[in-house]
Design a protein around this motif. Structure first.
Motif, PDB file in Angstrom:
ATOM      1  N   UNK A  26      37.154  47.775  44.752  1.00  0.00           N
ATOM      2  CA  UNK A  26      38.021  46.779  45.386  1.00  0.00           C
ATOM      3  C   UNK A  26      39.312  46.619  44.591  1.00  0.00           C
ATOM      4  N   UNK A  27      40.410  46.444  45.318  1.00  0.00           N
ATOM      5  CA  UNK A  27      41.676  46.068  44.715  1.00  0.00           C
ATOM      6  C   UNK A  27      41.743  44.547  44.694  1.00  0.00           C
ATOM      7  N   UNK A  28      42.096  43.965  43.542  1.00  0.00           N
ATOM      8  CA  UNK A  28      42.046  42.512  43.429  1.00  0.00           C
ATOM      9  C   UNK A  28      43.284  41.959  42.735  1.00  0.00           C
ATOM     10  N   UNK A  29      43.594  40.708  43.088  1.00  0.00           N
ATOM     11  CA  UNK A  29      44.529  39.884  42.321  1.00  0.00           C
ATOM     12  C   UNK A  29      43.699  38.801  41.649  1.00  0.00           C
ATOM     13  N   UNK A  30      44.209  38.256  40.568  1.00  0.00           N
ATOM     14  CA  UNK A  30      43.388  37.457  39.658  1.00  0.00           C
ATOM     15  C   UNK A  30      44.057  36.125  39.362  1.00  0.00           C
ATOM     16  N   UNK A  31      43.234  35.095  39.242  1.00  0.00           N
ATOM     17  CA  UNK A  31      43.696  33.762  38.872  1.00  0.00           C
ATOM     18  C   UNK A  31      43.545  33.587  37.361  1.00  0.00           C
ATOM     19  N   UNK A  32      44.637  33.666  36.595  1.00  0.00           N
ATOM     20  CA  UNK A  32      44.503  33.553  35.140  1.00  0.00           C
ATOM     21  C   UNK A  32      44.076  32.166  34.679  1.00  0.00           C
ATOM     22  N   UNK A  33      44.278  31.162  35.533  1.00  0.00           N
ATOM     23  CA  UNK A  33      43.932  29.790  35.154  1.00  0.00           C
ATOM     24  C   UNK A  33      42.434  29.538  35.155  1.00  0.00           C
ATOM     25  N   UNK A  34      41.676  30.397  35.849  1.00  0.00           N
ATOM     26  CA  UNK A  34      40.253  30.133  36.053  1.00  0.00           C
ATOM     27  C   UNK A  34      39.362  30.675  34.946  1.00  0.00           C
ATOM     28  N   UNK A  35      39.917  31.360  33.964  1.00  0.00           N
ATOM     29  CA  UNK A  35      39.099  31.987  32.918  1.00  0.00           C
ATOM     30  C   UNK A  35      38.443  30.938  32.023  1.00  0.00           C
ATOM     31  N   UNK A  36      37.123  30.969  31.878  1.00  0.00           N
ATOM     32  CA  UNK A  36      36.433  29.982  31.041  1.00  0.00           C
ATOM     33  C   UNK A  36      36.848  30.017  29.577  1.00  0.00           C
ATOM     34  N   UNK A  37      37.279  31.175  29.085  1.00  0.00           N
ATOM     35  CA  UNK A  37      37.643  31.301  27.667  1.00  0.00           C
ATOM     36  C   UNK A  37      39.118  31.004  27.403  1.00  0.00           C
TER      37      UNK A  37
END
Length: 336
Positions: A80-91
């Protein structure tokens, strides 16, 4: 794998680190493109941001291809090709003081949930356009904060990436006329190409008079105000705020999405007497994947925003290019 990292004031290095291993709830993404933001240059200048001062991974505008999927993850498949939410990273926020940065060969998406931490996009969207998803969410939030109504007349100051993205957002939200103001002819040409209804070169034209010509006259305590409903500052120049507030008709809105580096005086009597609304905008509380649908539908227009693509093995050159005033509009790093 390698990751571009701030290692000290004014210094970045491509560091060798272990390739992350996804757990049952995680997804591993091979990076394909990552945009460079003005904040990256700021982090480099100050030597990184807490709590990773001196070792801050860079990159928060990611797009990539899924290469591993944890057993507990649903709705996402390898390839899959995806875009990512950098704000959602738990770390911690990806590329903004978190443990990971997207200017890297691979990016681990922890607790991966489609529609929250990542979203699948069609394969035909070019990677450099997919990498615009995050900054275009910033632009979309700026437009949303102004609460545009169908038929509103809008002016956007600043034809950089966020300003152009905001112009596209206002058109998508039903604005009847969107004008874009800048001082660089090349940027104004690009604004017309993406669909702005008019452009104004503030170095050569009377902005207020041009807005009256375009939007008619509006109701105000004193005559000679344009009929413009919304002013959006995507330039971060004090003169923009001064011009917008002096021009604003009764009950107009001024949105601030640009970062101002100095205080700007305002005439509160004018704001009060004309009941002008001033609203700030920061980040993208809800827009990170709201903008994705429009990005996919109109990707050829969004593609015009990218001025330079640079391969990852030349990331130092990309960072320098992006931080040099006037050298580039939007730089996107691409990966093999």
């Amino acid at each position: 794998m390698k990751v571009s990292t701030v290692t000290g004031p004014g210094t970045t290095e491509l560091l060798d680190v272990d390739r992350p291993q996804p757990g049952p709830a995680d997804v591993l993404v091979r990076m394909r493109a990552c945009g460079i933001c003005g904040s990256d240059a700021f982090y480099i200048t100050i030597g990184g941001i807490s709590p990773r001062q001196g070792c801050t991974p860079l990159g928060h505008e990611p797009a990539g291809e899924v290469v591993q999927v944890g057993a507990a993850v649903t709705g996402v498949s390898v390839g899959d090709h995806v875009v990512i939410n950098p704000m959602a990273a738990p770390s911690g926020i990806i590329g903004n003081g978190g443990a990971a940065g997207a200017l890297a060969d691979f990016l681990l998406i922890e607790n991966a949930v489609r529609g929250v931490s990542l979203e699948v996009i069609p394969d035909h969207i070019p990677w450099e356009v997919a990498a615009l998803n995050e900054p275009m969410a910033v632009a979309r939030h700026g437009a949303n904060q102004c609460s545009p109504k169908p038929g509103d007349k809008v002016v956007v100051f600043g034809a950089g990436p966020v300003g152009l993205g905001a112009a596209l957002a206002f058109k998508s939200l039903g604005a009847s006329h969107v004008a874009v103001v800048d001082i660089l002819p090349g940027r104004l040409d690009k604004a017309l190409q993406i669909g702005a209804d008019a452009v104004i070169n503030s170095a050569e034209e009377d902005v207020v008079q041009r807005l009256i010509d375009l939007h008619g006259e509006g109701e105000a305590m004193f005559p000679g105000k344009p009929g413009t409903d919304i002013y959006l500052d995507a330039a971060g120049v004090p003169a923009v705020v001064t011009t917008a507030l002096s021009a604003a008709k009764r009950r107009a809105t001024l949105g601030i999405v640009a970062v101002h580096k100095e205080q700007v005086p305002v005439d509160l009597v004018n704001i009060m007497s004309n009941e002008i609304t001033i609203v700030g905008s920061m980040g993208y509380p809800d827009e990170i994947f709201e903008v994705t649908e429009d990005l996919v539908a109109n990707w050829e227009k969004y593609a015009l925003i990218v001025s330079h693509t640079v391969p990852f093995d030349e990331v130092e050159r990309a960072l320098q290019l992006a931080s040099t005033p006037g050298a580039a509009d939007k730089v996107v790093v691409t990966f093999p």
